[in-house]
Design an enzyme around this catalytic site. Structure first.
Site, PDB file in Angstrom:
ATOM      1  N   GLU A  27       0.823  -1.208   0.000  1.00  0.00           N
ATOM      2  CA  GLU A  27       0.000   0.000   0.000  1.00  0.00           C
ATOM      3  C   GLU A  27       0.857   1.258   0.000  1.00  0.00           C
ATOM      4  O   GLU A  27       0.529   2.236  -0.655  1.00  0.00           O
ATOM      5  CB  GLU A  27      -0.968   0.003   1.184  1.00  0.00           C
ATOM      6  CG  GLU A  27      -2.117  -0.985   1.029  1.00  0.00           C
ATOM      7  CD  GLU A  27      -2.986  -0.700  -0.195  1.00  0.00           C
ATOM      8  OE1 GLU A  27      -3.032   0.454  -0.649  1.00  0.00           O
ATOM      9  OE2 GLU A  27      -3.608  -1.646  -0.710  1.00  0.00           O
ATOM     10  N   TYR A 110      -6.116   6.511   4.557  1.00  0.00           N
ATOM     11  CA  TYR A 110      -6.280   5.561   3.463  1.00  0.00           C
ATOM     12  C   TYR A 110      -5.518   4.263   3.725  1.00  0.00           C
ATOM     13  O   TYR A 110      -6.079   3.161   3.652  1.00  0.00           O
ATOM     14  CB  TYR A 110      -5.831   6.153   2.102  1.00  0.00           C
ATOM     15  CG  TYR A 110      -5.707   5.031   1.113  1.00  0.00           C
ATOM     16  CD1 TYR A 110      -6.856   4.479   0.544  1.00  0.00           C
ATOM     17  CD2 TYR A 110      -4.480   4.425   0.852  1.00  0.00           C
ATOM     18  CE1 TYR A 110      -6.790   3.372  -0.273  1.00  0.00           C
ATOM     19  CE2 TYR A 110      -4.400   3.320   0.038  1.00  0.00           C
ATOM     20  CZ  TYR A 110      -5.556   2.794  -0.528  1.00  0.00           C
ATOM     21  OH  TYR A 110      -5.480   1.687  -1.310  1.00  0.00           O
ATOM     22  N   ASP A 128      -9.581   5.589  -2.189  1.00  0.00           N
ATOM     23  CA  ASP A 128      -8.429   6.235  -2.835  1.00  0.00           C
ATOM     24  C   ASP A 128      -8.942   6.965  -4.072  1.00  0.00           C
ATOM     25  O   ASP A 128     -10.161   7.078  -4.260  1.00  0.00           O
ATOM     26  CB  ASP A 128      -7.337   5.201  -3.165  1.00  0.00           C
ATOM     27  CG  ASP A 128      -7.759   4.238  -4.269  1.00  0.00           C
ATOM     28  OD1 ASP A 128      -8.939   4.271  -4.687  1.00  0.00           O
ATOM     29  OD2 ASP A 128      -6.904   3.455  -4.718  1.00  0.00           O
ATOM     30  N   CYS A 197     -25.466   4.966 -13.972  1.00  0.00           N
ATOM     31  CA  CYS A 197     -24.397   5.884 -13.570  1.00  0.00           C
ATOM     32  C   CYS A 197     -24.901   7.341 -13.516  1.00  0.00           C
ATOM     33  O   CYS A 197     -25.326   7.900 -14.529  1.00  0.00           O
ATOM     34  CB  CYS A 197     -23.236   5.771 -14.547  1.00  0.00           C
ATOM     35  SG  CYS A 197     -21.960   6.994 -14.208  1.00  0.00           S
TER      36      CYS A 197
HETATM   37  S1  SF4 Z   1     -20.536   4.443 -16.649  1.00  0.00           S
HETATM   38 FE1  SF4 Z   1     -18.634   5.532 -17.139  1.00  0.00          FE
HETATM   39  S2  SF4 Z   1     -18.504   7.192 -15.650  1.00  0.00           S
HETATM   40 FE2  SF4 Z   1     -20.043   5.759 -14.905  1.00  0.00          FE
HETATM   41  S3  SF4 Z   1     -18.957   4.433 -13.510  1.00  0.00           S
HETATM   42 FE3  SF4 Z   1     -18.913   3.442 -15.502  1.00  0.00          FE
HETATM   43  S4  SF4 Z   1     -17.037   4.122 -16.534  1.00  0.00           S
HETATM   44 FE4  SF4 Z   1     -17.429   5.449 -14.776  1.00  0.00          FE
END
Ligand code: SF4
Length: 287
Positions: A27, A110, A128, A197
């Protein structure tokens, strides 16, 4: 987790062990250095100093020399100091408790969380830049952890942490951040989180501070300090003027500042009986 099982970097040498000393070494090496670069250093290091007691017994100068090429030399010295403390206070056994780990030199939140989770197999978020970025994007809709805010990201990481399997969970986020959700070019088309996302749904807003002019590495104090330590690795001792000659002109006026800083950090010392001759530290600095 399905993505991680199929694609994760399961064979990294520090993932094949639960030895807290080995995890701590890895680490600290990984803090500012790429995985591929760390691999051979880690293997050599563990052969040479397989436990905290053997590392504590080494000369600081020897440890700094073994670190050549990894950068941020202070990490080597802190690792050595941590090994000395572990040997003196904990009978050579690296603790896995987060609070105790944070009392060791150079171990921040961390690294303490990483050893607690990866060696101790305890439930804690390991945040991290990689895991933080994935959470900031996928959950909070921000480009990175700085934009999302440390506290918000930490809270989200804690909420998401599963009740079992925290080690694999953190490693999966880490691998996703390093291999798919990268800082500059996230490969969203092959990301297992793409459908939900928050960052994609928000139209991929840019990071705070994006576009600020970058400083060339050669112009930084870190470059100059690294160059000085590199030169002293090759020599028993050097004069201040010789050291000044090694550095690009723009650094000349700051040589005394760099040397004073390195001396304060314990990375170099004055040759006994001299004012302006320098060398890597001997044993007395470490214990
Ligand atoms: S969809 Fe794209 S921005 Fe969202 S977590 Fe996955 S790689 Fe990352």
């Amino acid at each position: 987790m399905r993505w991680y099982r199929a694609n994760g970097r399961h064979d990294l040498p520090w993932r094949l062990t639960r030895d807290p000393y080995a995890v701590l070494v890895s680490e600290v090496m990984l803090q500012q250095t790429q995985v591929d670069r760390v691999k051979p250093y880690f293997v050599d290091w563990m052969e040479r100093w397989p436990d905290a007691a053997s590392l504590a017994d080494a000369e600081p100068a020897e440890v700094i020399r073994a670190w050549a090429g990894l950068g941020y030399n202070r990490r080597a010295l802190n690792l050595h100091r941590a090994a000395v403390k572990v040997t003196d206070r904990f009978e050579g056994r690296v603790p896995t408790d987060e609070d105790t780990l944070k009392t060791l030199p150079g171990i921040g939140p961390y690294t303490a969380a990483a050893v607690h989770c990866f060696a101790g197999e305890r439930r804690t978020p390991v945040l991290d830049t990689n895991t933080g970025r994935v959470i900031a994007r996928a959950r909070l809709g921000a480009a990175d952890m700085r934009t999302a805010g440390d506290r918000r990201t930490r809270e989200a990481a804690s909420e998401l942490l599963p009740s079992r399997g925290a080690r694999d969970w953190n490693l999966a986020l880490m691998d996703l951040g390093a291999m798919v959700c990268t800082a500059r070019k996230p490969a969203c088309d092959r990301c297992p989180l793409r459908n939900g996302c928050a960052w994609l749904l928000a139209g991929s807003p840019v990071a705070e501070g994006a576009g600020a002019a970058a400083v060339r590495f050669e112009e930084t104090a870190r470059f100059a300090r690294g160059r000085i330590v590199d030169a002293l690795r090759e020599r028993d001792a050097m004069e201040t003027l010789e050291i000044a000659d090694l550095l690009p002109g723009a650094h000349a006026a700051n040589v005394d500042t760099y040397l004073g800083g390195l001396e304060r950090d314990g990375l170099i010392e004055r040759l006994p009986g001299t004012e302006r001759s320098w060398r890597l530290p001997g044993k007395a600095t470490g214990r």
